[in-house]
Design a protein around this motif. Structure first.
Motif, PDB file in Angstrom:
ATOM      1  N   ILE A  96      34.530  60.763  45.536  1.00  0.00           N
ATOM      2  CA  ILE A  96      33.754  59.518  45.522  1.00  0.00           C
ATOM      3  C   ILE A  96      34.268  58.710  44.340  1.00  0.00           C
ATOM      4  N   LYS A  97      34.417  57.421  44.555  1.00  0.00           N
ATOM      5  CA  LYS A  97      34.950  56.606  43.464  1.00  0.00           C
ATOM      6  C   LYS A  97      34.189  55.304  43.295  1.00  0.00           C
ATOM      7  N   GLY A  98      34.121  54.873  42.044  1.00  0.00           N
ATOM      8  CA  GLY A  98      33.580  53.559  41.736  1.00  0.00           C
ATOM      9  C   GLY A  98      34.708  52.546  41.839  1.00  0.00           C
ATOM     10  N   PRO A  99      34.443  51.311  41.464  1.00  0.00           N
ATOM     11  CA  PRO A  99      35.461  50.261  41.597  1.00  0.00           C
ATOM     12  C   PRO A  99      36.543  50.356  40.536  1.00  0.00           C
ATOM     13  N   LEU A 100      37.737  49.947  40.888  1.00  0.00           N
ATOM     14  CA  LEU A 100      38.851  49.913  39.930  1.00  0.00           C
ATOM     15  C   LEU A 100      39.369  48.480  39.828  1.00  0.00           C
ATOM     16  N   THR A 101      39.577  48.041  38.609  1.00  0.00           N
ATOM     17  CA  THR A 101      40.024  46.659  38.380  1.00  0.00           C
ATOM     18  C   THR A 101      41.500  46.497  38.726  1.00  0.00           C
ATOM     19  N   VAL A 117      45.366  50.084  42.405  1.00  0.00           N
ATOM     20  CA  VAL A 117      45.291  51.544  42.505  1.00  0.00           C
ATOM     21  C   VAL A 117      44.485  51.931  43.746  1.00  0.00           C
ATOM     22  N   ASN A 118      43.547  51.067  44.124  1.00  0.00           N
ATOM     23  CA  ASN A 118      42.769  51.327  45.339  1.00  0.00           C
ATOM     24  C   ASN A 118      43.688  51.424  46.552  1.00  0.00           C
ATOM     25  N   VAL A 119      44.599  50.447  46.629  1.00  0.00           N
ATOM     26  CA  VAL A 119      45.534  50.422  47.756  1.00  0.00           C
ATOM     27  C   VAL A 119      46.470  51.626  47.659  1.00  0.00           C
ATOM     28  N   PRO A 125      32.112  52.092  47.183  1.00  0.00           N
ATOM     29  CA  PRO A 125      31.408  50.871  47.569  1.00  0.00           C
ATOM     30  C   PRO A 125      32.392  49.775  47.956  1.00  0.00           C
ATOM     31  N   THR A 126      31.901  48.785  48.701  1.00  0.00           N
ATOM     32  CA  THR A 126      32.763  47.674  49.128  1.00  0.00           C
ATOM     33  C   THR A 126      33.137  46.767  47.958  1.00  0.00           C
ATOM     34  N   HIS A 127      32.262  46.707  46.962  1.00  0.00           N
ATOM     35  CA  HIS A 127      32.489  45.743  45.873  1.00  0.00           C
ATOM     36  C   HIS A 127      33.536  46.215  44.865  1.00  0.00           C
ATOM     37  N   GLY A 128      33.940  45.268  44.006  1.00  0.00           N
ATOM     38  CA  GLY A 128      34.873  45.574  42.931  1.00  0.00           C
ATOM     39  C   GLY A 128      34.140  45.850  41.629  1.00  0.00           C
ATOM     40  N   SER A 129      34.870  45.725  40.515  1.00  0.00           N
ATOM     41  CA  SER A 129      34.337  46.172  39.220  1.00  0.00           C
ATOM     42  C   SER A 129      33.461  45.124  38.535  1.00  0.00           C
ATOM     43  N   ALA A 130      33.287  43.958  39.158  1.00  0.00           N
ATOM     44  CA  ALA A 130      32.425  42.874  38.647  1.00  0.00           C
ATOM     45  C   ALA A 130      32.401  42.833  37.117  1.00  0.00           C
ATOM     46  N   LYS A 185      32.165  40.866  34.724  1.00  0.00           N
ATOM     47  CA  LYS A 185      31.224  40.101  33.885  1.00  0.00           C
ATOM     48  C   LYS A 185      29.850  40.771  33.777  1.00  0.00           C
ATOM     49  N   TYR A 186      29.580  41.730  34.631  1.00  0.00           N
ATOM     50  CA  TYR A 186      28.297  42.437  34.549  1.00  0.00           C
ATOM     51  C   TYR A 186      28.435  43.828  33.908  1.00  0.00           C
ATOM     52  N   ALA A 187      29.648  44.197  33.523  1.00  0.00           N
ATOM     53  CA  ALA A 187      29.898  45.560  33.036  1.00  0.00           C
ATOM     54  C   ALA A 187      29.028  45.887  31.821  1.00  0.00           C
ATOM     55  N   VAL A 241      23.757  45.519  37.729  1.00  0.00           N
ATOM     56  CA  VAL A 241      24.216  45.459  39.125  1.00  0.00           C
ATOM     57  C   VAL A 241      23.480  46.449  40.023  1.00  0.00           C
ATOM     58  N   ASN A 242      23.685  46.276  41.299  1.00  0.00           N
ATOM     59  CA  ASN A 242      22.993  47.068  42.299  1.00  0.00           C
ATOM     60  C   ASN A 242      23.790  48.348  42.609  1.00  0.00           C
ATOM     61  N   PRO A 243      23.204  49.519  42.394  1.00  0.00           N
ATOM     62  CA  PRO A 243      23.948  50.753  42.709  1.00  0.00           C
ATOM     63  C   PRO A 243      23.825  51.179  44.171  1.00  0.00           C
ATOM     64  N   TYR A 253      18.986  42.340  40.383  1.00  0.00           N
ATOM     65  CA  TYR A 253      19.043  40.871  40.306  1.00  0.00           C
ATOM     66  C   TYR A 253      19.657  40.214  41.545  1.00  0.00           C
ATOM     67  N   ASP A 254      20.672  40.863  42.114  1.00  0.00           N
ATOM     68  CA  ASP A 254      21.397  40.246  43.234  1.00  0.00           C
ATOM     69  C   ASP A 254      20.494  40.007  44.438  1.00  0.00           C
ATOM     70  N   LEU A 255      19.600  40.976  44.707  1.00  0.00           N
ATOM     71  CA  LEU A 255      18.684  40.824  45.833  1.00  0.00           C
ATOM     72  C   LEU A 255      17.486  39.973  45.416  1.00  0.00           C
TER      73      LEU A 255
HETATM   74  P1  NAD Z   1      33.624  42.097  42.741  1.00  0.00           P
HETATM   75  O1  NAD Z   1      33.176  42.795  43.982  1.00  0.00           O
HETATM   76  O2  NAD Z   1      33.868  42.948  41.567  1.00  0.00           O
HETATM   77  O3  NAD Z   1      32.540  41.020  42.316  1.00  0.00           O
HETATM   78  C1  NAD Z   1      32.277  39.831  43.018  1.00  0.00           C
HETATM   79  C2  NAD Z   1      30.810  39.451  42.806  1.00  0.00           C
HETATM   80  O4  NAD Z   1      30.025  40.281  43.641  1.00  0.00           O
HETATM   81  C3  NAD Z   1      30.300  39.715  41.407  1.00  0.00           C
HETATM   82  O5  NAD Z   1      30.503  38.638  40.549  1.00  0.00           O
HETATM   83  C4  NAD Z   1      28.842  39.945  41.656  1.00  0.00           C
HETATM   84  O6  NAD Z   1      28.199  38.697  41.784  1.00  0.00           O
HETATM   85  C5  NAD Z   1      28.836  40.636  42.997  1.00  0.00           C
HETATM   86  N1  NAD Z   1      28.764  42.098  42.902  1.00  0.00           N
HETATM   87  C6  NAD Z   1      29.778  42.993  42.905  1.00  0.00           C
HETATM   88  N2  NAD Z   1      29.302  44.215  42.798  1.00  0.00           N
HETATM   89  C7  NAD Z   1      27.975  44.103  42.741  1.00  0.00           C
HETATM   90  C8  NAD Z   1      26.916  45.055  42.635  1.00  0.00           C
HETATM   91  N3  NAD Z   1      27.126  46.381  42.590  1.00  0.00           N
HETATM   92  N4  NAD Z   1      25.664  44.585  42.573  1.00  0.00           N
HETATM   93  C9  NAD Z   1      25.406  43.281  42.624  1.00  0.00           C
HETATM   94  N5  NAD Z   1      26.336  42.344  42.739  1.00  0.00           N
HETATM   95  C10 NAD Z   1      27.629  42.758  42.794  1.00  0.00           C
HETATM   96  O7  NAD Z   1      34.908  41.261  43.164  1.00  0.00           O
HETATM   97  P2  NAD Z   1      35.958  40.473  42.272  1.00  0.00           P
HETATM   98  O8  NAD Z   1      35.268  39.769  41.164  1.00  0.00           O
HETATM   99  O9  NAD Z   1      36.764  39.736  43.253  1.00  0.00           O
HETATM  100  O10 NAD Z   1      36.888  41.617  41.661  1.00  0.00           O
HETATM  101  C11 NAD Z   1      36.734  42.193  40.354  1.00  0.00           C
HETATM  102  C12 NAD Z   1      37.757  43.304  40.205  1.00  0.00           C
HETATM  103  O11 NAD Z   1      37.454  44.383  41.103  1.00  0.00           O
HETATM  104  C13 NAD Z   1      39.188  42.875  40.524  1.00  0.00           C
HETATM  105  O12 NAD Z   1      40.031  43.484  39.595  1.00  0.00           O
HETATM  106  C14 NAD Z   1      39.421  43.432  41.904  1.00  0.00           C
HETATM  107  O13 NAD Z   1      40.772  43.711  42.163  1.00  0.00           O
HETATM  108  C15 NAD Z   1      38.625  44.706  41.860  1.00  0.00           C
HETATM  109  N6  NAD Z   1      38.204  45.215  43.185  1.00  0.00           N
HETATM  110  C16 NAD Z   1      38.183  46.545  43.338  1.00  0.00           C
HETATM  111  C17 NAD Z   1      37.750  47.085  44.532  1.00  0.00           C
HETATM  112  C18 NAD Z   1      37.729  48.585  44.662  1.00  0.00           C
HETATM  113  O14 NAD Z   1      37.762  49.283  43.660  1.00  0.00           O
HETATM  114  N7  NAD Z   1      37.692  49.121  45.863  1.00  0.00           N
HETATM  115  C19 NAD Z   1      37.306  46.263  45.571  1.00  0.00           C
HETATM  116  C20 NAD Z   1      37.300  44.876  45.364  1.00  0.00           C
HETATM  117  C21 NAD Z   1      37.745  44.358  44.162  1.00  0.00           C
END
Ligand code: NAD
Length: 385
Positions: free
Chosen positions: A74-79, A89-91, A301-306, A308-310, A315-317, A355-357
């Motif tokens: 299981i992995k969290g997001p990678l920048t 690195v995800n790819v 998760p579908t999202h990235g490392s966001a 600015k919220y680190a 953020v939403n887990p 906060y997001d929801l």
């Molecule tokens: P992101 O998904 O990190 O964030 C985009 C926006 O989505 C955030 O500003 C925030 O508003 C919201 N968001 C993201 N995760 C959230 C959470 N858990 N809860 C609530 N809101 C959330 O996308 P980005 O800003 O385009 O990318 C940031 C970095 O993450 C980049 O370096 C990108 O390459 C990387 N990335 C990694 C993955 C992965 O690890 N699989 C996927 C997408 C992007």
């Protein structure tokens, strides 16, 4: 007591926040739903920026070996910094383990915000081919000798003229790659009693890549005989296979989400659609994912490392926790998966949201990421059988 060893890559940015909120939920869910007969032991692994700092490489051999051995992670997001630095690195992880199927379930439940009038109709599984298409990263920067060579080759050998200040990207999509991906998805759809699979392509314009993807998927379906029907071969029951052009698909998921069930997408279409569909059920913080190959599965998760919220505990887990539920399902802990999903749904239904929801729901005071995790933990009960 049986110990289940699970490799975990906490990841960058908000990875730490969501991991801290989720860890105990996973551990407790396994203990409680197996009457204490099973427990999780985490194998912490590094990848991405943290690995680069510690070991001078984005993906240490130790990380690769541990995943290979456990066959799950299981992995969290990678920048991935945009435009330069290093490739994703995800790819890379998807490519080295040949994780050719990416699965992203998008299912609405009560309590989630949605821009739709009837969000309860949203129950879509996006399957995205994970190893081909523009995502292969075959690219040459504008002005390099390589880009010039390709431009010259196209001009002199193919009779195609391209501006000399172009960057070049190559979009490979193969018959074999599309077939194995389509078969995986068809089999999953049949096993899980889904009704429709929709091929999403831009074949009207990119005929020999996206158009071929469509053809090859239909071709693969033919070998299933009566088990898959199409618009041309109706009335034989089974899963119904149709197709939509990608731009239309983006309209359809908003206008008629209830008509769609399983989407079969090339890599880039699937990437865009995953985030667009996530918006229908509250956004990226809610949408889980998994990457499957023949030997290894990685849940994320579908999202990235966001960034600015680190570290802000905001953020939403949910997306990470639901990715964990997908992992439990994959290793046969169905009750554990169900218990985790139920606890998430009950927590959100009860109005405890990050906060997001909260900002979409309006008039709701958000809870911190860690507080949300504690609320889910309180709701965690073994499913009543
Ligand atoms: P992101 O998904 O990190 O964030 C985009 C926006 O989505 C955030 O500003 C925030 O508003 C919201 N968001 C993201 N995760 C959230 C959470 N858990 N809860 C609530 N809101 C959330 O996308 P980005 O800003 O385009 O990318 C940031 C970095 O993450 C980049 O370096 C990108 O390459 C990387 N990335 C990694 C993955 C992965 O690890 N699989 C996927 C997408 C992007």
């Amino acid at each position: 007591m049986e110990t289940i060893r699970v490799p975990v890559i906490i990841g960058d940015g908000t990875g730490e926040d969501i991991w801290n909120a989720s860890r105990e939920i996973f551990e407790e869910a396994v203990l409680r739903t197996t009457s204490g007969e099973k427990r999780i032991e985490w194998i912490p692994l590094l990848a991405g920026i943290k690995a680069l700092d510690a070991h001078g490489t984005l993906l240490p051999e130790e990380t690769v070996e541990a995943i290979k051995e456990s066959r799950i992670a299981i992995k969290g997001p990678l920048t991935t910094p945009v435009g330069g630095g290093f490739r994703s690195v995800n790819v890379y992880l998807r490519q080295i383990f040949d994780l050719y199927v990416c699965m992203r379930p998008i299912k609405y439940f009560d309590g989630l915000p949605s821009p739709l009038k009837e969000p309860s109709k949203v129950d879509i599984i996006i399957f995205r081919e994970n190893t081909e298409d523009l995502y292969r990263g075959i690219e040459w920067k504008e002005g390099t000798a390589e880009a010039q060579d390709v431009i010259d080759f196209l001009k002199h050998r193919m009779g195609v003229s391209i501006s000399r200040d172009s960057g070049i990207g190559i979009k490979p999509m193969s018959r074999a790659g599309t077939e194995r991906f389509s078969r995986w998805v068809f089999e999953w759809a049949m096993k899980n009693g889904r009704r429709t699979v929709t091929i999403v392509h831009k074949g009207n314009i990119m005929k020999f890549t996206e158009g071929a993807f469509r053809e090859w998927a239909y071709e693969a379906a033919r070998s299933y005989g009566d088990r898959i029907c199409t618009e041309e071969r109706t009335g034989i029951g089974g899963v119904f296979l149709n197709d939509r052009i990608a731009d239309n698909m983006f309209m359809q998921i908003i206008a008629r989400p209830g008509d769609y069930d399983v989407l079969l997408c090339p890599n880039l279409n699937g990437d865009y659609l995953s985030d667009a569909c996530a918006a229908l059920i509250g956004g990226l913080g809610v949408a889980p994912g998994a990457n499957f190959g023949d030997n290894v599965a990685i849940f994320e998760p579908t999202h990235g490392s966001a960034p600015k919220y680190a570290g802000k505990d905001m953020v939403n887990p949910t997306s990470f926790i639901l990715s964990g539920a997908m992992l439990f399902e994959h290793i046969g802990l169905l009750d554990t998966a169900r218990a985790v999903r139920n606890a998430i749904e009950e927590t959100i239904r009860a109005g405890a949201v990050t906060y997001d929801l909260a900002r979409q729901l309006g008039g709701v005071k958000p809870v911190k990421c860690s507080q949300f995790g504690r609320e889910v933990l309180k709701k965690l009960t073994p499913p009543v059988l």
